[in-house]
Design an enzyme around this catalytic site. Structure first.
Site, PDB file in Angstrom:
ATOM      1  N   CYS A 139       2.841  -3.496   6.311  1.00 56.12           N
ATOM      2  CA  CYS A 139       3.387  -4.526   5.434  1.00 56.12           C
ATOM      3  C   CYS A 139       4.461  -3.909   4.557  1.00 56.12           C
ATOM      4  CB  CYS A 139       2.253  -5.129   4.624  1.00 56.12           C
ATOM      5  SG  CYS A 139       0.965  -5.907   5.646  1.00 56.12           S
TER       6      CYS A 139
ATOM      7  N   HIS B 162       0.829  -1.211   0.000  1.00 56.61           N
ATOM      8  CA  HIS B 162       0.000   0.000   0.000  1.00 56.61           C
ATOM      9  C   HIS B 162       0.859   1.255   0.000  1.00 56.61           C
ATOM     10  CE1 HIS B 162       0.723   0.733   4.349  1.00 56.61           C
ATOM     11  NE2 HIS B 162       0.634  -0.586   4.483  1.00 56.61           N
TER      12      HIS B 162
END
Length: 230
Positions: free
Chosen positions: A194, A178
């Site tokens: 992440c 993202h």
């Protein structure tokens, strides 16, 4: 005439001077690296639903800029995304010869899962929903729980301009690629999350990525700096 007292004082002073001369000077502070001007594609983006500010100059080193490079994974099919958490890099295979390389910031979640996944779907300006495990650690995120509908998209949303959701054997890995990476953290292992790209880069990756593509996350050893924090 030099008195004994004066002689002793002079000798002590000389000894102190000698000691001081043997003490090495403090090293100078490290010089801040000087980077060339950023490519134009890191300027402000004004045609998105929410504004994306320009990346500040002098923060992101050139080896983390988005650029086409010789493909380090020529055995992978075109469209494959390879994430290397240890290197802080993400590659999108364009051909056997070339790949698009992006700098990436990594977090604790980037070291808890590795393997092959499928790019199941993506979201533009996604809603962020704090998982229960995070709320247990950080109760201040409770207003953004799944039950409360999450955090609306826009500036300040931890997922940024785009989010890619990775599935394995039909199940959500809870692993995300993202946006919303702060430039100063690009290429570093800090915070939770992440794989995080600059919003300019995650928008570009969204334009190039293929639905259903293979995403290969290479194994990595978590740096001590983030162990035990999550």
């Amino acid at each position: 005439m030099i008195s004994r007292r004066m002689f002793v004082a002079a000798g002590a002073s000389a000894a102190l001077s000698a000691c001081a001369a043997l003490t090495p000077p403090a090293p100078p502070p490290p010089e801040k690296p000087v980077y060339p001007p950023l490519p134009a594609h890191y300027g402000a983006i004004t045609d998105e639903p929410y504004p994306v500010p320009a990346v500040p100059e002098g923060i992101v080193p050139p080896h983390l800029w988005r650029q086409q490079v010789a493909n380090p994974y020529p055995d992978q099919p075109v469209g494959t995304i390879i994430v290397d958490p240890s290197a802080g890099q993400l590659h999108l295979v364009e051909s056997a010869e070339t790949a698009m390389r992006y700098g990436a910031g990594t977090g604790a979640d980037a070291y808890s899962w590795s393997g092959d996944a499928r790019l199941q779907f993506w979201r533009e300006w996604p809603v962020w929903k704090a998982p229960d495990s995070m709320i247990a650690r950080r109760p201040e995120f409770a207003p953004y729980s799944v039950a409360n509908g999450g955090m609306p998209p826009g500036p300040g949303n931890p997922l940024g301009a785009r989010a890619f959701y990775l599935f394995q054997n039909g199940k959500d890995t809870l692993y995300r690629i993202h946006g919303a990476c702060e430039p100063k953290y690009l290429g570093k292992a800090v915070s939770s999350g992440c794989i995080r790209l600059l919003d300019q880069d995650v928008i570009d990756l969204h334009r190039r990525a293929r639905h259903g593509a293979r995403v290969r996350v290479l194994p990595a050893v978590a740096p001590a700096a983030i162990l035990g924090l999550y």
